[in-house]
Motif scaffolding. Sequence first.
Motif, PDB file in Angstrom:
ATOM      1  N   GLY A 142       5.091  -9.372  -3.111  1.00  0.00           N
ATOM      2  CA  GLY A 142       4.628  -8.049  -2.710  1.00  0.00           C
ATOM      3  C   GLY A 142       4.801  -7.014  -3.814  1.00  0.00           C
ATOM      4  O   GLY A 142       3.820  -6.363  -4.219  1.00  0.00           O
TER       5      GLY A 142
ATOM      6  N   ARG B  54       3.664  -0.920   2.635  1.00  0.00           N
ATOM      7  CA  ARG B  54       3.695  -1.372   4.031  1.00  0.00           C
ATOM      8  C   ARG B  54       2.686  -2.484   4.265  1.00  0.00           C
ATOM      9  O   ARG B  54       2.968  -3.453   4.975  1.00  0.00           O
ATOM     10  N   ALA B  55       1.494  -2.341   3.656  1.00  0.00           N
ATOM     11  CA  ALA B  55       0.474  -3.383   3.825  1.00  0.00           C
ATOM     12  C   ALA B  55       0.923  -4.712   3.228  1.00  0.00           C
ATOM     13  O   ALA B  55       0.562  -5.778   3.732  1.00  0.00           O
ATOM     14  N   LEU B  56       1.707  -4.651   2.158  1.00  0.00           N
ATOM     15  CA  LEU B  56       2.182  -5.862   1.496  1.00  0.00           C
ATOM     16  C   LEU B  56       3.513  -6.354   2.060  1.00  0.00           C
ATOM     17  O   LEU B  56       4.050  -7.348   1.579  1.00  0.00           O
ATOM     18  N   GLY B  57       4.041  -5.639   3.022  1.00  0.00           N
ATOM     19  CA  GLY B  57       5.298  -6.063   3.636  1.00  0.00           C
ATOM     20  C   GLY B  57       6.516  -5.784   2.782  1.00  0.00           C
ATOM     21  O   GLY B  57       7.531  -6.490   2.894  1.00  0.00           O
ATOM     22  N   ILE B  58       6.442  -4.754   1.938  1.00  0.00           N
ATOM     23  CA  ILE B  58       7.576  -4.390   1.079  1.00  0.00           C
ATOM     24  C   ILE B  58       8.450  -3.391   1.829  1.00  0.00           C
ATOM     25  O   ILE B  58       7.987  -2.318   2.221  1.00  0.00           O
ATOM     26  N   HIS B  59       9.713  -3.753   2.032  1.00  0.00           N
ATOM     27  CA  HIS B  59      10.623  -2.897   2.786  1.00  0.00           C
ATOM     28  C   HIS B  59      11.786  -2.406   1.932  1.00  0.00           C
ATOM     29  O   HIS B  59      12.596  -1.611   2.407  1.00  0.00           O
ATOM     30  N   ASP B  60      11.883  -2.876   0.700  1.00  0.00           N
ATOM     31  CA  ASP B  60      13.001  -2.471  -0.164  1.00  0.00           C
ATOM     32  C   ASP B  60      12.847  -1.014  -0.578  1.00  0.00           C
ATOM     33  O   ASP B  60      11.747  -0.546  -0.887  1.00  0.00           O
TER      34      ASP B  60
END
Length: 232
Positions: free
Chosen positions: A191, A117-123
């Motif tokens: 990310g 979440r901190a790195l913006g990973i949504h996969d």
Amino acid sequence: MTTNSAAPLPLLASRRHTLIFLAILAAIAAWGAASQSRFGGAATALSPAQKWAAYSSVVVVQLLLLRFIAVGIRKNGRGLRDLVGHLSAAPRTVAADLALAAGFVAAALVLSPLLARALGIHDDVARVIGPSGPAQTAAWILVCVSAGAGEEISFRGYLQGQFARGTSATSAAVLFQAAVFAAAHAYQGWGPALLAGVYGLGFGALAAARKSLRPGILAHTLVDVVGGIFPG
């Protein structure tokens, strides 16, 4: 920084072999980026046929990388078994390795989603490439075993060992192989690559502290199995 006061250990393989290995990893990353582009991007769920192809390619690539490493270190009188480190069958040692692997997995299950979440990973790995049905689940477990063992031997066993001998600094070797591990996953995006680098640091520190790849292989395999089967 941890350094060795004794005479430097001989390299596991020639520097040329290591440079070629790094070039191979770069080529694999480029191939992965091209494959993702062809399949519609990293976030696009693969079809069953594409999953089978991806699973097969992972196993084949891991076996070929191990073969290349084995050929290179054989010239210096070593084998893949030497890269794995201590594999004592003493109950206390086995229990300690199992406990370390379990602890690593537990920490990963808690920290990995926070880092993602901190790195913006949504996969969602389970949605994109995770198995569907018993046959693919069995194949996925095989993929995870091959990747867990293969990547630990390649990055923590070979590269970290080679860097440690070349620099006489264990901490630098851990950082270096983690950076290469991150770069090898760059085709997934910055990310996921950074997240892979964090995992690389953890696995590298575990291997250095334990002088064995056994707990790392177990943890790596289990993290991949859980990540692919259970939705994030």
